[in-house]
Design an enzyme around this catalytic site. Structure first.
Site, PDB file in Angstrom:
ATOM      1  N   ASP A  51     -12.261  54.852 -36.158  1.00  0.00           N
ATOM      2  CA  ASP A  51     -13.245  55.420 -35.230  1.00  0.00           C
ATOM      3  C   ASP A  51     -13.207  56.950 -35.294  1.00  0.00           C
ATOM      4  O   ASP A  51     -14.009  57.621 -34.655  1.00  0.00           O
ATOM      5  CB  ASP A  51     -13.064  54.895 -33.807  1.00  0.00           C
ATOM      6  N   SER A  52     -12.301  57.474 -36.121  1.00  0.00           N
ATOM      7  CA  SER A  52     -12.322  58.896 -36.474  1.00  0.00           C
ATOM      8  C   SER A  52     -13.668  59.287 -37.067  1.00  0.00           C
ATOM      9  O   SER A  52     -14.009  60.472 -37.118  1.00  0.00           O
ATOM     10  CB  SER A  52     -11.211  59.201 -37.489  1.00  0.00           C
ATOM     11  N   ASP A  90     -11.411  49.627 -37.054  1.00  0.00           N
ATOM     12  CA  ASP A  90     -11.082  49.933 -35.662  1.00  0.00           C
ATOM     13  C   ASP A  90     -11.986  49.190 -34.688  1.00  0.00           C
ATOM     14  O   ASP A  90     -13.200  49.094 -34.911  1.00  0.00           O
ATOM     15  CB  ASP A  90     -11.254  51.434 -35.399  1.00  0.00           C
ATOM     16  N   LYS A 118      -8.025  46.895 -35.790  1.00  0.00           N
ATOM     17  CA  LYS A 118      -6.991  47.749 -35.203  1.00  0.00           C
ATOM     18  C   LYS A 118      -7.280  47.986 -33.729  1.00  0.00           C
ATOM     19  O   LYS A 118      -8.420  48.292 -33.350  1.00  0.00           O
ATOM     20  CB  LYS A 118      -6.874  49.083 -35.942  1.00  0.00           C
ATOM     21  N   GLU A 120      -5.792  49.976 -30.179  1.00  0.00           N
ATOM     22  CA  GLU A 120      -4.921  51.008 -29.632  1.00  0.00           C
ATOM     23  C   GLU A 120      -4.249  50.537 -28.351  1.00  0.00           C
ATOM     24  O   GLU A 120      -4.895  49.936 -27.493  1.00  0.00           O
ATOM     25  CB  GLU A 120      -5.716  52.288 -29.344  1.00  0.00           C
ATOM     26  N   GLU A 186       1.352  57.102 -34.418  1.00  0.00           N
ATOM     27  CA  GLU A 186       0.720  58.418 -34.570  1.00  0.00           C
ATOM     28  C   GLU A 186       1.394  59.463 -33.704  1.00  0.00           C
ATOM     29  O   GLU A 186       1.619  59.253 -32.512  1.00  0.00           O
ATOM     30  CB  GLU A 186      -0.773  58.344 -34.228  1.00  0.00           C
TER      31      GLU A 186
END
Length: 271
Positions: A51-52, A90, A118, A120, A186
């Site tokens: 999602d970057s 993501d 993925k 978070e 991270e």
């Protein structure tokens, strides 16, 4: 060099085998077919549709505005050209707010070509991970600095210092027990990331977490030294300057990760 045959497509079980064998995993983000083809042909084991993309492709101030449709679009483009790398996508902000929403979004991503999603965080996300894994959807967990939590965290800061380290160790155990097959760490101090990796039953992928992880990931634009309009994190290295071409940069990165020479102390957080 990884013992995984270059021509053999990566699978979820192969990731666990790489950890057992001590083979470093090489991961980069990609958002289109052109770059994905170069990464895939030059030794990258996993490609992340991060999602970057909100920040480096769309010009957003954070990852929060990214939608499931955005990630599906880029996943579709990348998946068309991959021959070897395992494709991770993501779940963007809010898409994993409930088990039902997470399942719907994950199904869209898998239909677009992703092989793993993925997620978070931990906490209530443990139920989300279990819900997906029980329905045969592989999950990569993401702990430490979680960009979707930027509003609560007050910025992009190193996580896990002091007493917070014990919480992160516990969360790492919990996501593995919930069924995650992979764990991204991270912006975590090098000693803590190495400890989590040693204790973890699943492979860890570091980004700003030191060389002790089972693999490394960088954002494509950072790895190529491109200006994304945001402050460059300490852990970022410009491999294009070293490699001379995009393909050369990928080879330089994969060689450095597998040799354990990246990240070095200059590109990690000691404590």
């Amino acid at each position: 060099m990884s013992s995984h045959a270059d021509s053999k497509p990566w699978t979820v079980p192969a990731l666990a085998e790489a950890k057992r064998n001590g083979d470093k995993l090489v991961m980069l983000t990609a958002y289109d077919a052109g770059f994905a083809r170069v990464l895939d042909a030059n030794g990258v084991d996993l490609i992340l549709i991060g999602d970057s993309l909100g920040m480096v492709v769309q010009g957003q101030d954070s990852t929060l505005p990214v939608t499931v449709a955005d990630v599906v679009y880029h996943t579709t483009a990348v998946s068309r050209v991959l021959q070897r790398a395992l494709l991770v996508a993501d779940l963007p902000f809010g898409a994993d707010a409930t088990p039902e929403r997470a399942l719907d979004a994950s199904l869209q991503l898998l239909r677009a070509g992703a092989e793993m999603v993925k997620i978070e965080g931990a906490g209530f996300k443990l139920d989300i991970i279990r819900h997906l894994v029980e329905r045969e959807i592989p999950v990569c967990s993401h702990l430490g600095l979680t960009p979707q939590s930027v509003l609560r965290l007050g910025g992009y800061k190193v996580q896990g210092r002091g007493e917070a380290g014990e919480l992160l160790r516990r969360q790492a155990r919990e996501v593995a027990e919930a069924g995650a097959s992979l764990l991204v760490l991270e912006c975590v101090p090098t000693p803590l990331a190495a400890q989590v990796t040693a204790e973890s039953s699943i492979p860890t992928i570091g980004i700003g977490a030191g060389p002790g992880c089972d693999g490394q990931v960088l954002v494509l634009h950072d790895f190529l030294g491109l200006d994304s309009g945001h402050r460059r994190p300490k852990f970022v290295k410009d491999f294009l300057a070293e490699g001379g071409s995009v393909a050369g940069a990928v080879r330089a990165y994969t060689d450095a990760v597998r040799a354990g020479t990246f990240p070095d102390a200059e590109h990690a957080y000691a404590s």
